[in-house]
Structure formats: C-alpha cells, structure tokens
Design a protein around this motif. Sequence first.
Motif, short mmCIF file in Angstrom:
data_model
loop_
_atom_site.label_atom_id
_atom_site.label_comp_id
_atom_site.label_asym_id
_atom_site.label_seq_id
_atom_site.Cartn_x
_atom_site.Cartn_y
_atom_site.Cartn_z
N GLY A 167 -7.92 -62.78 -14.54
CA GLY A 167 -8.99 -61.88 -14.96
C GLY A 167 -8.53 -60.46 -15.24
N ASP A 168 -7.45 -60.32 -16.00
CA ASP A 168 -7.01 -58.96 -16.33
C ASP A 168 -7.52 -58.58 -17.71
OD1 ASP A 168 -5.82 -56.52 -16.14
OD2 ASP A 168 -3.75 -57.26 -16.14
N VAL A 169 -7.82 -57.30 -17.85
CA VAL A 169 -8.34 -56.80 -19.11
C VAL A 169 -7.21 -56.59 -20.11
CG1 VAL A 169 -10.30 -55.71 -17.98
CG2 VAL A 169 -8.19 -54.41 -18.30
N THR A 170 -7.56 -56.46 -21.39
CA THR A 170 -6.54 -56.31 -22.43
C THR A 170 -6.78 -55.10 -23.33
OG1 THR A 170 -7.82 -57.84 -23.81
CG2 THR A 170 -6.01 -58.77 -22.52
N LEU A 171 -8.00 -54.58 -23.36
CA LEU A 171 -8.27 -53.41 -24.20
C LEU A 171 -7.73 -52.15 -23.51
CD1 LEU A 171 -11.93 -54.06 -25.48
CD2 LEU A 171 -9.77 -54.35 -26.73
N PRO A 172 -7.36 -51.15 -24.31
CA PRO A 172 -6.80 -49.93 -23.70
C PRO A 172 -7.84 -49.15 -22.89
CG PRO A 172 -7.08 -49.66 -26.07
CD PRO A 172 -7.35 -51.10 -25.78
N LEU A 173 -7.34 -48.22 -22.10
CA LEU A 173 -8.20 -47.33 -21.30
C LEU A 173 -9.06 -46.52 -22.28
CD1 LEU A 173 -8.07 -46.97 -18.18
CD2 LEU A 173 -6.68 -44.94 -18.58
N LYS A 214 -12.88 -53.58 -14.03
CA LYS A 214 -13.41 -54.36 -15.12
C LYS A 214 -14.40 -53.54 -15.96
CE LYS A 214 -10.82 -57.40 -13.37
NZ LYS A 214 -11.11 -58.61 -12.65
N GLY A 266 -11.57 -50.84 -17.61
CA GLY A 266 -10.16 -51.16 -17.87
C GLY A 266 -9.19 -50.53 -16.90
N THR A 298 -7.70 -51.87 -14.27
CA THR A 298 -6.95 -52.81 -13.42
C THR A 298 -5.57 -52.26 -13.06
OG1 THR A 298 -6.23 -53.98 -15.41
CG2 THR A 298 -8.13 -54.89 -14.24
N TYR A 309 -17.39 -55.86 -26.61
CA TYR A 309 -16.28 -56.66 -27.15
C TYR A 309 -16.03 -57.88 -26.26
CZ TYR A 309 -11.39 -57.55 -28.66
OH TYR A 309 -10.21 -58.11 -29.12
N ASP A 331 -8.07 -61.12 -26.25
CA ASP A 331 -8.24 -60.64 -27.62
C ASP A 331 -9.30 -61.51 -28.32
OD1 ASP A 331 -7.03 -59.26 -30.15
OD2 ASP A 331 -7.05 -61.41 -30.62
N MET A 368 -1.46 -45.94 -22.05
CA MET A 368 -2.68 -46.64 -21.63
C MET A 368 -3.75 -46.61 -22.71
SD MET A 368 -1.93 -47.77 -18.62
CE MET A 368 -3.44 -48.20 -17.76
N ALA A 369 -3.58 -45.69 -23.67
CA ALA A 369 -4.59 -45.53 -24.72
C ALA A 369 -4.37 -46.48 -25.89
CB ALA A 369 -4.58 -44.09 -25.22
N LYS A 381 -3.58 -50.41 -27.22
CA LYS A 381 -3.65 -51.80 -26.78
C LYS A 381 -2.25 -52.42 -26.68
CE LYS A 381 -6.04 -56.16 -27.70
NZ LYS A 381 -6.90 -56.95 -28.59
N PHE A 435 -0.76 -50.81 -23.37
CA PHE A 435 -1.65 -50.74 -22.21
C PHE A 435 -1.11 -51.57 -21.05
CE2 PHE A 435 -5.14 -52.82 -19.86
CZ PHE A 435 -5.78 -51.70 -19.34
N GLY A 446 -2.17 -53.43 -17.52
CA GLY A 446 -3.21 -53.90 -16.62
C GLY A 446 -2.64 -54.05 -15.20
N TYR A 447 -3.07 -55.10 -14.52
CA TYR A 447 -2.54 -55.33 -13.18
C TYR A 447 -1.02 -55.29 -13.18
CZ TYR A 447 -7.14 -57.03 -11.63
OH TYR A 447 -8.47 -57.14 -11.30
#
Lengths: 403, 403
Positions: free
Chosen positions: A42-48, A248, A251, A253, A314, A388, B63-64, B66, B69, B71-72
């Motif tokens: 469950g890790d995010v992929t979109l940037p901060l 989550k 972003g 994580t 998204y 994605d 981080m900005a 994709k 970026f 994550g964990y």
Amino acid sequence: MVKLNENYSKLPGSYLFAEVARRTAAFSAANPDADIIKLGIGDVTLPLPEACVAALKRAADEMADKATFMGYGPYEGYDFLREAIVANDYEPFGVKISPDELFVSDGAKSDCGNIGDIFSEDCTVAVCDPVYPVYIDANAMSGRAGDWDGEKWTNIVYMPCTPENGFFPALPERVPDLIYLCFPNNPTGMAATREQLQPWVDYANEHGSVILYDAAYRAYMTDPALPRSIYEIPGAEKCAIEFGSFSKTAGFTGTRCGWTVIPRALVRGGESLYDMWMRRQSTKFNGTAYVIQRAAEATYSPEGKAQIAKMIGYYMENARVIRSGLSAAGLEVYGGTDSPYIWFRAPHGAGSWEFFDRLLSEAGVVTTPGEGFGPSGEGFIRVTAFGDAGRTREAVERIKGIL
Amino acid sequence: MVKLNENYSKLPGSYLFAEVARRTAAFSAANPDADIIKLGIGDVTLPLPEACVAALKRAADEMADKATFMGYGPYEGYDFLREAIVANDYEPFGVKISPDELFVSDGAKSDCGNIGDIFSEDCTVAVCDPVYPVYIDANAMSGRAGDWDGEKWTNIVYMPCTPENGFFPALPERVPDLIYLCFPNNPTGMAATREQLQPWVDYANEHGSVILYDAAYRAYMTDPALPRSIYEIPGAEKCAIEFGSFSKTAGFTGTRCGWTVIPRALVRGGESLYDMWMRRQSTKFNGTAYVIQRAAEATYSPEGKAQIAKMIGYYMENARVIRSGLSAAGLEVYGGTDSPYIWFRAPHGAGSWEFFDRLLSEAGVVTTPGEGFGPSGEGFIRVTAFGDAGRTREAVERIKGIL
C-alpha cells in the motif's frame, strides 16, 4: 547473562510482505523479461503535493538562519500543526477536540505500536480478522497475544469480518480491554457507519475498554454520511484513542508524519491516558522534525487542499477502474468506494496464495493474499489503488484475461 | 476495565528540565526586565550547516517529481546514509562495522528508550550516577527499576561517578544485565580512555551482559588518543550496542536523525540482537524521512565536514571560555575539553538547587542543577557550551561577579 524478551521468539517467521516480495523476486528471476505490475503493497506513487514541497523548502531556509533556526521542539508537536489538524480534520465534522488533546508523531504506525506501552501486559486485545498485522505483532511482542498456534494467537480475540456481517465485527462475548478498529478498513476497504460504531462506543464505555481507532484512510471516504472520526460518535471521547496520518492523505509514506488524539476525558482508574502518553513520548521520543511538521501543515493550505483533492481523485479513479473491471468480470468485489483498497474473493474457491501465484505467473500482477491478514482473509485478495493509472487499467485487463 | 501500566504511577512527578523551566519562568515573571542567559538545556543554537540545508532542498525537489519520489523506505535506513556513517564515523578509526549492522532512526533518544523492548523485564540495569534521566525513566516504565524511594530506584544499580574516581565508574559487585555508558558523558563532560573501557568490555563478555553505549557527543572529542566508538575496544562487537546522533554533531536537535549499531556478533542465548531489533523496528517504526536522511548524508560531504568543524569549534571555544573563566575564579571545574558540557562544584558547599537559584536570581544565568541527574550530582552544576559566544562570555563574567 542478559535475558531477552522471550515473546519475540514466539513470532512466526515470515512477514506477509516479505513473503510477497520473495515470491515476486523468484518469479522475476525465472522470467527476466516479465513486465510486472505491483498492486500489492500500500505505498503511494504520486509525488508530494507542491504546497508541501514548497513548505519543506521554506522551512529548510529557516533552519539555515540563526534567527529562525529551530532546535528541540515540543514532544507533542508544534501548535501550528496541532491547530491546523483540529481546524481542518475535526472541527468541520462537529468534533470538539482541542489541539491540547493531540500529539504529532512520525507516523501512525509508530503510535499504533507504541501505544501499548501505557497499558498493562495483562490486557486482552481484540482485533478484526482480517487485520493490519502491526496491531497483533506489537502486542505479541509485549506478551499480550499468548502463543502462536500456527494460525492464530491464543490470547487475541479475533473478530471475523466477512461478507456475511458486512465486514463489520460483532461485539465479542469475551470482553477485551483494548479494541483495535480501523475504518475505512485495511485490508477489506470497507468503511463504518455511525450506526455501526455507536454500539462499540457504548460497549467500551460500559466495560471500561479502550478503542484504538485507526483513521489513516479517512481522506478516501466519499459518502458524506460516513463519520470521518470516531469522535463523531457520542461518548467516544471517554473511551477512544484515534490515530491519523498524512501518509495516504498527502503522500507522506516516505516523509513520515501522523498524529494521535487522546481526549482529556479518557480516564481509567483515575489516570489520564493523555498524561501517560505525554510521559511516554517525552521519555522515548523527541518530537517530529520541524521541517516535516511545516510540510504537513501545508496540506491544509488552499493550494495544498486542491492538490490533495486531485491526488485522491486520481487514486479513487484507479479504485473505480479496479472495482468496476473486476465486478464486470464476475468477481465478488468489496471496498474501493470509500477506501483505496479493493478486496475480492478468489474465483472458483481458490486459496489466497494459490490465486496470488496465478495472478503473478499468468497475469504478471502482484497483489496481497488475504490470508496474510488473518484466517478470515483466506480466499480473498487485496489490491491497492495507489498505482499508476495506465498500469492499473492494464493490470485489470490482464486479470480479466486469466479468469 | 482496561488495566494500565502501573509502572508509570511510580515515576516521580517533576522532570528535571520542567522544574528548571518552572523556576526560570517564575523568576522572569517576578523580574520582567531581567536579562536571562540560558546555559541550561543542551539544545544547540547555530543554524543547520548549509550543506545539509541544500541537501534537504534537493531532496524536497526529488519528492516533487513522480520519477524521483520516495515512498516507504527501508526500516533500517537507506544504504547511502548507512554507508556514509560507516565510511566516516567508523572506518577511519579502524572499526570494522558493516552498514548492515546499523539502523538509521529519528534520534538516539528514541533508540535509547525503545531498545529495552528486546530485553526481558527481569533484566538488572546499571547506570552511571549522575546520568541522563532517559535511561532510567525508560526502564522504570518497563518495570525494571523497582520502586522510587525518594532519591533512588530500588532495582537500579547506581555507579557513582565523582572527582574521586575521575568520573568513571567502578565495576559493580552485583552483575547487571544491561549497562548504560555514555562518553563523552552527559552531564559530567568527561571522556573515557581505551584503558578505562577495556575492563568493561571484558566484564560484559565474561558475564554475558550487554553494554548500551551512548556516543552522542563523540564529535566534541579533541584528544586523538580517545576512542570515538566502543567498537575501538577489542571484544566490544560481542557485547555492545552503540547509539549515534546528528543532533549535537550537526545541529539536528530539531531535524531528528540518529543511528544504532548492533553488530552481527552480538548474540545471546543463540538469538541475534540485530534480528530482534530489526523485528522491533519493522513492526513499530516506518523509517526516517527520506529528505532527513539526505540532509544527514550531507554532513559527510567536504562542505558539510568543513561547516561542522567550524560549528563545533565555535561551541568548543565557548566551552574553553566557561572552563577557563570559572577555573580562574577558583571553582572546581570538570569537562569541557572533550565535551560540550562543563560540570563544576557549587562553592562553599552549596547544594545544587541552592546554587542554581543564586545563579538565576543574582546572575540571571540558567544552569542545570547536578542533583537532577542523580544523587552523586548533588553539589554540582552543569553548564552547556551550546549558547551564543558573546552571551556565554557575559554569563561567565556574571557568575564570577557573584562568587
């Protein structure tokens, strides 16, 4: 000779996500050209969000100047962030929580695990089944879980959450002291209603139990009738601790920031649980980085809110694609409307790991086998919406292709 | 009814620095025009090194996007930082520690407190007296300290560190399971030699004890003959855990990053303590923020090293000013040559709090009373070198004026 914590040796060896990673790596090694899509962890992929990045950099500049440099901060977090959380995540929902009832931390996982410090090791713990493994493992390490019998811990109260009960647990016969609840739920993806939660709050108040409420996925709720916080339920301020997270929602994580609410009214045996947790945190924690707290604060700026809404939109479109695609293919699908998780039953009575292996080897899609979250997860698969968009659509098509 | 951790109710109420803050606030309220100089709490005052700020901003930009970026991250920290720590803080001193024996964390305080999780609650704990309060309080919370008798904990082995033994403890008669050592020491400001540490390593290996070695102030050592790490002592890899920190080395008190070394050779009862700590961290921690780890890595860049050397030189000049000024005034002064702390005896047999109050009311200087660090600290005062240079000089002049 030093004596070790013997509870550690009771922990079963393989951690769910480690086993998923091992099988994925083995498949990749045997099929080096395989194009694998990961919808497992469950890790995010979109940037901060840009607002957070800008705030982080502004705070970094403050750290570069003696006049604005920030050393040790408050153990419980800076007021600017505590006030922003309350003003945006509680007040709009009619919840009367004060900033002085909230601790900023490096993430909800740390707090969910460490909160056990303030309770006796003799407490009985209840968890939903299936469940996020951290709740159980942290308690097993403290000796509250009993022994591992190969499928369950002997002293944990497991509360099955299945299609039959709408994935919401029934009140247990054996009264637990600590009750972990997580809604929207990981892994089932189901949210809880006020009507479902009220009996739990009443039950906890009647028996003197404490509810540990994990609200890490609250930002994914779309139905306005659903409670965003346990404190929307009358009486919860006397029986519940709530965990929140930017992981989550925004972003975070890999940026690490969360919070824990302990209302002043939460008192047991004359002791304030807020005071106990403050003592714990001031002794074993030194606060969250100033620059990170500024980044978290920026999630509540107008720009931050807009960027986060777009980000969640998204992911929720991914959830819709997964949910509708798998449903249309005839699968029994849950979650994904108020949560970033989709939970579906493996077809033709297949086992969790059996279908996980098929999805990996035949579709090149990594998922998480439901059995890894507890006995009632057997036969189910968890998929996350954090990937994605294009790859998620392709994954759904591939899954449909092997059914 | 939920049962609470009863050990919390045994903790004495007032925390040292809270009492210092209370008395300071009371004095300020009564004397609103008083110009107070604070040399009490060990927080730094110079800004974050420019190299760290630049790295933090570069990481924020990653981080900005994709594509970059993060994550964990790994529970044990990113390899780039673990390798940098080993290459710069261990290898140059001949210490053969692998990056795979090192955990990055949000600070040495968290690790010093949480490390108790992997040991039995029946362990006997030994601490130097005076001592950094966290070691004792964290163990008291786990039930290892026994009861508080008003001055000491009944089950803690106190090892007096006084002018008579050069502020270095004698091997105790009652064998402890866990031995906290901190050199350069907080609060006495004294460093330890190889010859002093070797018997402790031999003792721990002979008895199967574990040394918990806090090296948070290592960057302040000037004497090249002094060991920077416990692992410079032969045999320590079989009996010692070491805590490191960027807080005082690089001004990270509000940025939060540290590390813990657990050698693979550290095994007790067939169990690897590294493996146990990994299990603990992967269950109750989710790693340190990526951007913070990049900032910490920058402390080891050529620019970072130069900036840190200048910063530490600034603080150590403060230490020299305090040490030489108070010595010249006839006080009995210790520390301050290999440490940012100066420890001096209150004149004319005054008590710690008595002289603290005089320094506050007559000189307007806030210090820390030695008694707050343990019974053997009675009659002493701790002063830190982390203040502004001009204000530090003025504080010394003011103190001399009231002697």
